[in-house]
Design a protein around this motif. Structure first.
Motif, PDB file in Angstrom:
ATOM      1  N   TYR A  42       0.867  -1.185   0.000  1.00 11.13           N
ATOM      2  CA  TYR A  42       0.000   0.000   0.000  1.00 11.13           C
ATOM      3  C   TYR A  42       0.893   1.221   0.000  1.00 11.13           C
ATOM      4  CZ  TYR A  42      -4.180   2.722   1.090  1.00 11.13           C
ATOM      5  OH  TYR A  42      -5.234   3.606   1.043  1.00 11.13           O
ATOM      6  N   GLU A  43       0.727   2.067  -1.014  1.00 11.56           N
ATOM      7  CA  GLU A  43       1.624   3.214  -1.154  1.00 11.56           C
ATOM      8  C   GLU A  43       0.860   4.401  -1.726  1.00 11.56           C
ATOM      9  OE1 GLU A  43       5.921   4.289  -3.272  1.00 11.56           O
ATOM     10  OE2 GLU A  43       5.030   2.287  -3.452  1.00 11.56           O
ATOM     11  N   ASP A  44       1.080   5.559  -1.146  1.00 11.96           N
ATOM     12  CA  ASP A  44       0.448   6.798  -1.602  1.00 11.96           C
ATOM     13  C   ASP A  44      -1.071   6.667  -1.715  1.00 11.96           C
ATOM     14  OD1 ASP A  44       2.929   8.006  -1.745  1.00 11.96           O
ATOM     15  OD2 ASP A  44       3.233   7.384  -3.852  1.00 11.96           O
ATOM     16  N   GLY A  45      -1.641   5.958  -0.775  1.00 13.92           N
ATOM     17  CA  GLY A  45      -3.094   5.837  -0.747  1.00 13.92           C
ATOM     18  C   GLY A  45      -3.659   4.808  -1.687  1.00 13.92           C
ATOM     19  N   GLU A  46      -2.804   4.047  -2.366  1.00 13.78           N
ATOM     20  CA  GLU A  46      -3.278   3.031  -3.303  1.00 13.78           C
ATOM     21  C   GLU A  46      -2.580   1.702  -3.039  1.00 13.78           C
ATOM     22  OE1 GLU A  46      -2.797   4.277  -7.295  1.00 13.78           O
ATOM     23  OE2 GLU A  46      -4.179   5.982  -7.143  1.00 13.78           O
ATOM     24  N   SER A  47      -3.346   0.621  -3.204  1.00 17.39           N
ATOM     25  CA  SER A  47      -2.767  -0.712  -3.060  1.00 17.39           C
ATOM     26  C   SER A  47      -2.184  -1.160  -4.396  1.00 17.39           C
ATOM     27  CB  SER A  47      -3.825  -1.713  -2.596  1.00 17.39           C
ATOM     28  OG  SER A  47      -4.888  -1.785  -3.532  1.00 17.39           O
ATOM     29  N   TRP A  48      -1.180  -2.023  -4.332  1.00 18.79           N
ATOM     30  CA  TRP A  48      -0.544  -2.521  -5.548  1.00 18.79           C
ATOM     31  C   TRP A  48      -0.158  -3.986  -5.374  1.00 18.79           C
ATOM     32  CZ3 TRP A  48       4.306  -4.521  -4.941  1.00 18.79           C
ATOM     33  CH2 TRP A  48       5.017  -4.129  -3.805  1.00 18.79           C
TER      34      TRP A  48
END
Length: 433
Positions: A340-346
């Motif tokens: 989870y990075e910058d408010g988004e999951s990847w």
């Protein structure tokens, strides 16, 4: 192109004398022809008076096919009675027209531009030309769409032979619409107009029609307005063969799958055990599976799944024949990362992997698995083996191979069409139109 009359007295023959040089020449339609061009002194005249003398310094006045020649087109015999050189008003495009006479059909024309020939006739040959429907840019004739290729005003530069109208003083606005190998020509004079159908002829076909040698005709340059691609028929046949081959391949695959459907022959779950004696911290003990039966020769699909999370698992596998010892090696890597990075999951990677082994003989087999991982040590490993797997990779490779030549011909065809339309102000490839 003149009015197309019903030549009731075509068999009447006679001679006319040039009022300027006195040259006498035979007239093929003596009753109806009333304007003449002298090929000797290049004078254009009527029975009563001289109309004008042509200046032949600016163009070639000699016809490639002699006046008086007999040619056959569409099963009809024609006498070549007149010859004209014309140009488009406002530019230097020049072409040659030959007037043809048939006792029953009346007048027709043979046009040549840059070595490209067209047999042209109106409603006396094609009565259904009255059914042409459309607008200035597109019309329909015999369920085929014709697209606008050119608009122009023809100007006469030279005329020799005989005509039943004043070719010098006619004023025509012409419009050409193409659907290769045909072209529709609309000629308007004032408020009236006529449709003509032009059919493309190769130089060889024209030479054959008049029983003359091909090399006496002008050399062909570029692509004609309604010239069909030389490979057009081959392309259509090629597409039919290619389509049939693809359908046949699908039928074969379906029949194979129907007679030998896919079948699961092995399915187990394992928890790899750490091997403290192995090299490095990521080694696991070898997993030797139980035996399973393979009905071959067949293709085996080996599916692997592991619950790795932000880690990897390397899975070298050996398929071993229990009786003969014959073996097949392969290795697959399973890795899956997420966060989870910058408010988004990847996510990245996959928890699944598979390998296909082809042409495996019948027999009993087992797997020797030597996993390795940098993970936490409790990742499971699921192994599923299915036989009679369809080798889609082989199918698509074959599909690509049989598509290479049709694709090449398609590109070649498109390039040919672009060359054709490069001579038009109404090209569908020109976004400015």
């Amino acid at each position: 192109m003149g009015d197309l009359l019903n030549h009731k007295h075509l068999t009447s023959t006679g001679f006319v004398n040039c009022p300027d040089c006195g040259t006498q020449f035979k007239v093929f339609d003596y009753t109806n022809s009333n304007h003449f061009g002298c090929a000797n002194c290049h004078t254009f005249f009527t029975f009563r008076m001289q109309i004008r003398s042509f200046n032949i310094k600016d163009f070639e006045a000699k016809p490639a096919i002699p006046i008086g020649s007999i040619g056959t087109f569409e099963g009809n015999s024609y006498t070549l009675a007149g010859f004209m050189v014309k140009k488009e008003k406002g530019n230097n495009y020049k072409w040659r027209e030959y007037l043809l006479i048939n006792a029953e059909k009346g007048y027709a024309f043979l046009s040549e531009f840059d070595g490209h020939w067209n047999f042209i006739a109106g409603t006396n040959h094609y009565p259904d030309l009255t059914s042409v429907k459309g607008n200035n840019y597109s019309v329909t004739y015999q369920d085929k769409e014709y697209k606008l290729f050119n608009k122009y005003e023809p100007q006469l530069l030279y005329a020799a032979g005989e005509f039943d109208w004043d070719v010098v003083n006619e004023h025509i606005n012409a419009r050409e619409l193409i659907a290769p190998p045909c072209m529709l020509v609309r000629e308007n004079q004032g408020k009236s107009g006529d449709w003509f159908l032009a059919t493309y002829n190769t130089p060889s076909e024209v030479a054959e029609a008049f029983k003359i040698k091909r090399n006496v005709l002008p050399t062909r340059f570029g692509v004609g307005a309604n010239q069909p691609a030389a490979f057009e028929r081959q392309f259509n046949g090629l597409m039919m063969v290619t389509t049939f081959t693809v359908i046949l391949m699908f039928a074969i695959l379906w029949a194979f799958n129907f007679n030998k459907p896919e079948k699961e022959v092995f399915h187990e779950n394992y928890i790899p055990q750490r091997d403290s004696a192995g090299w490095g911290g990521g080694s696991y003990k070898t997993i030797n599976t139980g035996s399973f039966k393979v009905d071959g020769p067949t293709a085996l699909n080996v599916e692997l799944r592991s619950d790795v999370s932000n880690e990897w698992m390397e899975v070298p596998i050996t398929l071993i024949n229990d009786k003969t010892g014959q073996f097949y090696d392969f290795s697959k890597a399973i890795e899956f990362y997420h966060g989870y990075e910058d408010g988004e999951s990847w996510t990245e990677g996959s928890r699944d992997a598979n390998a296909v082994l082809s042409n495996i003989p019948s027999g009993y087999y087992h797997l020797s698995i030597e996993p390795a991982s940098d993970g936490r040590g409790d990742e499971g490993l699921e192994v599923v083996i299915t036989q009679n797997t369809i080798l889609w990779s082989n199918f698509f490779i074959f599909l690509l191979l049989i598509a290479v030549y049709p694709i090449f011909q398609f590109v070649r065809r498109a390039y040919f069409d672009r060359q054709r339309w490069s001579n038009s102000d109404y090209s569908p490839y020109d976004r400015d139109n």
